[in-house]
Design a protein around this motif. Sequence first.
Motif, PDB file in Angstrom:
ATOM      1  N   MET A   1       0.844  -1.198   0.000  1.00 41.35           N
ATOM      2  CA  MET A   1       0.000   0.000   0.000  1.00 41.35           C
ATOM      3  C   MET A   1       0.886   1.258   0.000  1.00 41.35           C
ATOM      4  N   LYS A   2       0.584   2.203  -0.867  1.00 43.37           N
ATOM      5  CA  LYS A   2       1.391   3.407  -0.965  1.00 43.37           C
ATOM      6  C   LYS A   2       1.198   4.314   0.259  1.00 43.37           C
ATOM      7  N   LYS A   3       2.273   5.024   0.615  1.00 45.91           N
ATOM      8  CA  LYS A   3       2.191   6.000   1.677  1.00 45.91           C
ATOM      9  C   LYS A   3       1.666   7.321   1.105  1.00 45.91           C
ATOM     10  N   ARG A   4       0.723   7.919   1.793  1.00 45.10           N
ATOM     11  CA  ARG A   4       0.242   9.237   1.395  1.00 45.10           C
ATOM     12  C   ARG A   4       1.305  10.264   1.783  1.00 45.10           C
ATOM     13  N   ALA A   5       1.814  10.976   0.798  1.00 47.16           N
ATOM     14  CA  ALA A   5       2.954  11.856   1.034  1.00 47.16           C
ATOM     15  C   ALA A   5       2.576  13.330   0.950  1.00 47.16           C
ATOM     16  N   ALA A   6       2.895  14.045   2.032  1.00 46.77           N
ATOM     17  CA  ALA A   6       2.842  15.512   2.004  1.00 46.77           C
ATOM     18  C   ALA A   6       4.252  15.998   1.692  1.00 46.77           C
ATOM     19  N   CYS A   7       4.368  17.039   0.899  1.00 46.85           N
ATOM     20  CA  CYS A   7       5.683  17.565   0.537  1.00 46.85           C
ATOM     21  C   CYS A   7       5.759  19.017   0.988  1.00 46.85           C
ATOM     22  N   TYR A   8       6.888  19.382   1.598  1.00 48.59           N
ATOM     23  CA  TYR A   8       7.023  20.753   2.093  1.00 48.59           C
ATOM     24  C   TYR A   8       8.146  21.481   1.371  1.00 48.59           C
ATOM     25  N   CYS A   9       7.819  22.699   0.883  1.00 53.66           N
ATOM     26  CA  CYS A   9       8.777  23.560   0.197  1.00 53.66           C
ATOM     27  C   CYS A   9       8.775  24.930   0.868  1.00 53.66           C
ATOM     28  N   ARG A  10       9.914  25.619   0.774  1.00 53.15           N
ATOM     29  CA  ARG A  10       9.987  26.963   1.350  1.00 53.15           C
ATOM     30  C   ARG A  10      11.103  27.751   0.680  1.00 53.15           C
ATOM     31  N   VAL A  11      10.844  29.046   0.465  1.00 56.73           N
ATOM     32  CA  VAL A  11      11.903  29.979   0.074  1.00 56.73           C
ATOM     33  C   VAL A  11      11.838  31.172   1.012  1.00 56.73           C
ATOM     34  N   SER A  12      12.996  31.818   1.220  1.00 55.12           N
ATOM     35  CA  SER A  12      13.102  32.862   2.234  1.00 55.12           C
ATOM     36  C   SER A  12      12.587  34.219   1.783  1.00 55.12           C
ATOM     37  N   THR A  13      12.627  34.485   0.475  1.00 55.92           N
ATOM     38  CA  THR A  13      12.183  35.782  -0.019  1.00 55.92           C
ATOM     39  C   THR A  13      11.228  35.581  -1.188  1.00 55.92           C
ATOM     40  N   LYS A  14      10.624  36.685  -1.624  1.00 51.84           N
ATOM     41  CA  LYS A  14       9.722  36.638  -2.769  1.00 51.84           C
ATOM     42  C   LYS A  14      10.376  37.186  -4.032  1.00 51.84           C
ATOM     43  N   LYS A  15      11.710  37.231  -4.034  1.00 51.58           N
ATOM     44  CA  LYS A  15      12.411  37.652  -5.238  1.00 51.58           C
ATOM     45  C   LYS A  15      12.179  36.636  -6.351  1.00 51.58           C
ATOM     46  N   GLU A  16      12.285  37.108  -7.575  1.00 49.95           N
ATOM     47  CA  GLU A  16      11.937  36.282  -8.731  1.00 49.95           C
ATOM     48  C   GLU A  16      12.724  34.978  -8.774  1.00 49.95           C
ATOM     49  N   ASP A  17      14.035  35.031  -8.488  1.00 48.77           N
ATOM     50  CA  ASP A  17      14.836  33.810  -8.553  1.00 48.77           C
ATOM     51  C   ASP A  17      14.445  32.826  -7.471  1.00 48.77           C
ATOM     52  N   GLN A  18      14.044  33.359  -6.292  1.00 47.95           N
ATOM     53  CA  GLN A  18      13.599  32.488  -5.208  1.00 47.95           C
ATOM     54  C   GLN A  18      12.266  31.828  -5.550  1.00 47.95           C
ATOM     55  N   LEU A  19      11.371  32.578  -6.178  1.00 46.50           N
ATOM     56  CA  LEU A  19      10.083  32.008  -6.558  1.00 46.50           C
ATOM     57  C   LEU A  19      10.262  30.934  -7.629  1.00 46.50           C
ATOM     58  N   ARG A  20      11.234  31.142  -8.511  1.00 41.50           N
ATOM     59  CA  ARG A  20      11.548  30.088  -9.485  1.00 41.50           C
ATOM     60  C   ARG A  20      12.047  28.838  -8.763  1.00 41.50           C
ATOM     61  N   SER A  21      12.826  29.058  -7.713  1.00 38.28           N
ATOM     62  CA  SER A  21      13.322  27.941  -6.912  1.00 38.28           C
ATOM     63  C   SER A  21      12.170  27.191  -6.265  1.00 38.28           C
ATOM     64  N   LEU A  22      11.168  27.940  -5.804  1.00 36.60           N
ATOM     65  CA  LEU A  22      10.004  27.309  -5.184  1.00 36.60           C
ATOM     66  C   LEU A  22       9.263  26.442  -6.201  1.00 36.60           C
ATOM     67  N   GLU A  23       9.084  26.957  -7.409  1.00 35.91           N
ATOM     68  CA  GLU A  23       8.421  26.178  -8.460  1.00 35.91           C
ATOM     69  C   GLU A  23       9.228  24.930  -8.801  1.00 35.91           C
ATOM     70  N   MET A  24      10.546  25.051  -8.782  1.00 37.22           N
ATOM     71  CA  MET A  24      11.405  23.895  -9.051  1.00 37.22           C
ATOM     72  C   MET A  24      11.277  22.849  -7.956  1.00 37.22           C
ATOM     73  N   GLN A  25      11.150  23.312  -6.703  1.00 37.63           N
ATOM     74  CA  GLN A  25      10.945  22.382  -5.593  1.00 37.63           C
ATOM     75  C   GLN A  25       9.625  21.631  -5.759  1.00 37.63           C
ATOM     76  N   LYS A  26       8.580  22.357  -6.128  1.00 34.32           N
ATOM     77  CA  LYS A  26       7.273  21.720  -6.341  1.00 34.32           C
ATOM     78  C   LYS A  26       7.350  20.685  -7.458  1.00 34.32           C
ATOM     79  N   GLN A  27       7.991  21.087  -8.561  1.00 33.85           N
ATOM     80  CA  GLN A  27       8.127  20.180  -9.702  1.00 33.85           C
ATOM     81  C   GLN A  27       8.912  18.939  -9.315  1.00 33.85           C
ATOM     82  N   PHE A  28       9.948  19.132  -8.521  1.00 31.05           N
ATOM     83  CA  PHE A  28      10.764  18.002  -8.055  1.00 31.05           C
ATOM     84  C   PHE A  28       9.904  16.980  -7.325  1.00 31.05           C
ATOM     85  N   PHE A  29       9.055  17.452  -6.415  1.00 30.85           N
ATOM     86  CA  PHE A  29       8.263  16.526  -5.613  1.00 30.85           C
ATOM     87  C   PHE A  29       7.162  15.850  -6.430  1.00 30.85           C
ATOM     88  N   MET A  30       6.592  16.572  -7.371  1.00 30.72           N
ATOM     89  CA  MET A  30       5.584  15.945  -8.238  1.00 30.72           C
ATOM     90  C   MET A  30       6.205  14.791  -9.031  1.00 30.72           C
TER      91      MET A  30
END
Length: 202
Positions: A1-30
């Motif tokens: 049986m598969k484990k139900r997985a929650a994934c946690y991502c975080r970036v420290s600022t809302k600068k454009e490069d950090q937000l790109r990093s956040l999207e990359m983290q999300k994509q990684f977990f998907m």
Amino acid sequence: MKKRAACYCRVSTKKEDQLRSLEMQKQFFMEYCRNNSEYELYRIYADEGISGKSLKNRKAFDRMINDAKNGCFDVILVKDFSRFARNTVDLLTVVRMLKSIGIEVYFVNYNMTNFGDSELVITMMGALAQAESAALSKKLKLSKNMTARQGRVPNFVYGYERIDKYTLKPNEYEARWVRKIFELYVNEGMGTARIAEYLNSS
């Protein structure tokens, strides 16, 4: 049986490069959950522009912890210790609590889990993340002080436009809002919450 997985991502600022990093983290977990037969993705929790030095104001993190207490998932996936918490005490407190209610925390980059690895090792890794954060903060302060001593101006100053490394000129549209904030604070006696509410409704 598969484990139900929650994934946690975080970036420290809302600068454009950090937000790109956040999207990359999300994509990684998907992709990670899609390619790993052990996990079924439940939800990705993401905090934008939030420091890892404290658990305060981390709304997505708080929501994840509440969902964990309600048994919504079986495991939390996080890339490394610094994304979860840069404070050793906070890290251990949360990891222990999650373990006590049967929730595994898996640090993907280190192949470590609060179920299988000793608390001492997790403490050491958390301490390293905290030390790294302190060193980075010190480095940034030194860099800003050096920039100021050289007479250089920051890349972004609200109310001004940056002409070159040493010159700013007022941005009239933004400057009028800076003056309005000053007026509301000094003359109207408004606090930050009321000022923010006023600005958002304007």
